[in-house]
Design a protein around this motif. Structure first.
Motif, PDB file in Angstrom:
ATOM      1  N   GLY A 152      28.641  34.163  53.917  1.00 54.96           N
ATOM      2  CA  GLY A 152      28.880  34.566  52.533  1.00 54.96           C
ATOM      3  C   GLY A 152      28.230  35.896  52.178  1.00 54.96           C
ATOM      4  O   GLY A 152      27.191  36.268  52.731  1.00 54.96           O
ATOM      5  N   ASP A 153      28.861  36.599  51.241  1.00 52.38           N
ATOM      6  CA  ASP A 153      28.330  37.884  50.766  1.00 52.38           C
ATOM      7  C   ASP A 153      28.258  37.833  49.235  1.00 52.38           C
ATOM      8  O   ASP A 153      29.176  38.291  48.550  1.00 52.38           O
ATOM      9  N   PRO A 154      27.188  37.263  48.687  1.00 57.58           N
ATOM     10  CA  PRO A 154      27.095  37.101  47.235  1.00 57.58           C
ATOM     11  C   PRO A 154      26.737  38.411  46.526  1.00 57.58           C
ATOM     12  O   PRO A 154      25.771  39.076  46.895  1.00 57.58           O
ATOM     13  N   ARG A 207      32.003  37.654  48.196  1.00 59.65           N
ATOM     14  CA  ARG A 207      33.087  38.568  48.570  1.00 59.65           C
ATOM     15  C   ARG A 207      33.702  38.232  49.925  1.00 59.65           C
ATOM     16  O   ARG A 207      34.785  38.725  50.246  1.00 59.65           O
ATOM     17  N   THR A 208      33.034  37.397  50.702  1.00 56.58           N
ATOM     18  CA  THR A 208      33.631  36.976  51.970  1.00 56.58           C
ATOM     19  C   THR A 208      34.766  35.984  51.727  1.00 56.58           C
ATOM     20  O   THR A 208      35.802  36.033  52.386  1.00 56.58           O
ATOM     21  N   PHE A 209      34.539  35.082  50.763  1.00 54.00           N
ATOM     22  CA  PHE A 209      35.509  33.996  50.559  1.00 54.00           C
ATOM     23  C   PHE A 209      36.248  34.090  49.214  1.00 54.00           C
ATOM     24  O   PHE A 209      37.183  33.340  48.973  1.00 54.00           O
ATOM     25  N   GLY A 210      35.794  34.975  48.320  1.00 52.20           N
ATOM     26  CA  GLY A 210      36.499  35.197  47.060  1.00 52.20           C
ATOM     27  C   GLY A 210      36.151  34.253  45.924  1.00 52.20           C
ATOM     28  O   GLY A 210      36.684  34.392  44.821  1.00 52.20           O
ATOM     29  N   ASN A 211      35.275  33.288  46.155  1.00 52.38           N
ATOM     30  CA  ASN A 211      34.905  32.349  45.074  1.00 52.38           C
ATOM     31  C   ASN A 211      33.814  32.938  44.189  1.00 52.38           C
ATOM     32  O   ASN A 211      33.092  33.860  44.596  1.00 52.38           O
ATOM     33  N   ARG A 212      33.713  32.403  42.975  1.00 53.04           N
ATOM     34  CA  ARG A 212      32.692  32.856  42.031  1.00 53.04           C
ATOM     35  C   ARG A 212      31.809  31.695  41.589  1.00 53.04           C
ATOM     36  O   ARG A 212      32.286  30.552  41.542  1.00 53.04           O
ATOM     37  N   LYS A 218      24.950  28.569  44.850  1.00 50.87           N
ATOM     38  CA  LYS A 218      26.240  27.935  44.536  1.00 50.87           C
ATOM     39  C   LYS A 218      27.402  28.717  45.153  1.00 50.87           C
ATOM     40  O   LYS A 218      28.342  28.126  45.704  1.00 50.87           O
ATOM     41  N   ALA A 219      27.331  30.040  45.076  1.00 53.47           N
ATOM     42  CA  ALA A 219      28.406  30.862  45.642  1.00 53.47           C
ATOM     43  C   ALA A 219      28.494  30.705  47.164  1.00 53.47           C
ATOM     44  O   ALA A 219      29.586  30.768  47.742  1.00 53.47           O
TER      45      ALA A 219
END
Lengths: 417, 66
Positions: A18-20, A115-120, A235-236
């Motif tokens: 992940g890239d938060p 930004r890796t998976f697009g979730n917020r 969470k992200a």
């Protein structure tokens, strides 16, 4: 079992990849789909008013007044009891909240994009120390501060952060780990590092120097400002690891002051709950364990991604602050958590352990097998509504959550005793 | 000295009590702490039966590859 090993490898990969990035601060009602009027998101697994603890009730009474859904605290309690509000966990809406964890439509929330998976993911802004709503505080001072966060700091942060184009958070946490933070009970380094980035952008986007000064002063004086940012990161990072068939890794740990709950990747969004335990720790002058409420908050999401008590070796000062023994024993906590995790996070290295990454990916099989449960660094709330924080300590996740989860996990895979 | 008391190379083993004790303690940590408090060199190995000795959970764990 090969299926489990493959699934856990993928879950761990997602947790680590992940890239938060902190991308915005906006009112929760705008950011969180489905969050509307009379709708209150709280920390921990699902719970109704009748089983809520004192501080959670206190926060709900306060937030009802803040949102204009109740005339006063008493009216807020009466309406809550009469079923006028809809209560749901933050986790069901991509959100988290410390301690009581109030999230309602009018509050500004930090927005972190993976930004890796697009979730917020979302979390309210940290209110500072002392009498605050996250510890059940609900008097005029608490509500006035929430109004200032909504009307001044939240919009100012939103303007500034949008201008930055997004602030990558993993590097800040990596640096904080080398400066004595573990991101749960100690956030002084990361709060300062974030302010260093934010300050010029706050200045560039401000038209009111006095309001700007107050914003800078508020962040600068709040050693725990970054806690809510770190929680949003947690969470992200964990949400993309949910729902992987065959994975025995934990994707959420949280408490509501009555129950402790966990979720496991391979068992969907089922909560496995058990009575939450009382933290063991140190109390502020004038308070004792008799004043304490059992543990609460979504903040254990930081332990779920390897921070907090899992990263204790990076933060020896925290060990003394929470009354968990000598500072020289800090590494013991991290090594112990390494026995129940699937791997380490090389991006969050601990210098004290020769650069070993924080232990990441709690495996329910390892917890049940070893008898070692996750440790969580935590604040301690007064058990009565409206009183606030009385101490800080460490709490253990209840083993019952993990044995229940293991049985459900086995059943899902068709493995029976 | 009987033959069975000799090592394979025919030498007499060193007396256990004739030299400083170095202990590996497995399981209950308190035993290690007591020995250490009396100046004995001790290395503790944390060990407990899987799932705290719960046979049902231990069986599940073995089937789940843990």
């Amino acid at each position: 079992m090969e299926k489990i090993e493959k699934a856990n490898t993928e879950a761990l990969r997602r947790l680590l990849a992940g890239d938060p990035v902190l991308v915005d601060v906006v009112p929760a009602g705008e950011a969180i789909e489905g969050l509307g009027k009379h709708h209150i998101l709280h920390a921990g697994p699902p719970i109704g008013w009748e089983r809520m603890c004192g501080p959670l009730r206190g926060a709900i009474m306060g937030i009802a007044v803040f949102e204009g859904w109740a005339n006063d605290l008493k009216d807020g309690a009466a309406k809550a009891e009469a079923g006028a509000f809809r209560f749901e966990p933050n986790h069901d809406y991509g959100a988290v909240g410390p301690m009581t964890g109030m999230t309602t439509q009018g509050q500004p929330v930090l927005v972190v994009e993976n930004r890796t998976f697009g979730n917020r993911a979302y979390c309210a802004i940290n209110e500072g120390l002392g009498k605050v709503m996250r510890f059940g505080g609900n008097d005029a001072e608490v509500l006035a501060r929430l109004a200032w966060l909504r009307d001044t700091l939240g919009p100012a942060l939103g303007r500034a952060i949008r201008e930055t184009g997004g602030i990558p958070l993993k590097p800040i946490i990596a640096r904080g780990l080398t400066m004595g933070d573990e991101m749960h009970q100690r956030n002084v380094a990361c709060s300062s590092l974030l302010l260093r980035i934010l300050a010029p952008w706050l200045a560039r986007t401000s038209k009111d120097s006095e309001a700007l000064a107050r914003c800078l002063d508020f962040i600068g004086k709040n050693d725990q400002f970054f806690l809510n940012v770190a929680m949003t990161v947690g969470k992200a990072l964990t949400d993309p690891a949910r729902g992987i068939e065959g994975s025995s890794l934990v994707t959420a740990m949280c408490r509501n002051g009555t129950d402790f709950g966990i979720r496991v990747s391979g068992v969907g969004d089922t909560w496995f709950t058990a009575p939450v335990e009382m933290p063991v720790g140190l109390y502020f002058p004038g308070y004792t364990a008799n004043d304490a409420n059992p543990d609460m908050g979504d903040s254990a999401i930081v332990e779920t991604v390897g921070l907090g008590a899992f990263a204790m070796a990076a933060a020896p000062a925290v060990v003394g602050f929470i009354g968990a023994g000598p500072a020289s024993g800090a590494a013991r906590f991290t090594r112990s958590m390494g026995e129940i995790t699937a791997g380490n996070n090389p991006e969050w290295a601990i210098a004290m352990l020769d650069g070993l990454g924080v232990p990441t990916g709690i495996d329910i099989r390892l917890v049940v097998e070893t008898g070692i449960v996750p440790n969580i660094n935590t604040g301690i709330a007064h058990r009565r509504p409206g009183m606030g924080q009385v101490g800080a300590g460490i709490v253990k996740a209840p083993m019952l959550c993990f044995t229940q989860a293991l049985e459900a996990f086995a059943a899902k895979l068709g493995v029976v005793y | 000295m009987a033959d069975e008391d000799k090592t394979t190379d025919g030498k007499k083993p060193a007396s256990l009590l004739g030299q400083p004790l170095r202990v590996i303690n497995v399981g209950l940590e308190r035993f290690a702490e007591d020995l250490a408090a009396h100046g004995t060199t001790v290395q503790h190995v944390r060990w407990a039966p899987p799932a705290g000795g719960d046979a049902r959970l231990a069986d599940l764990l073995s089937k789940l590859g843990s």
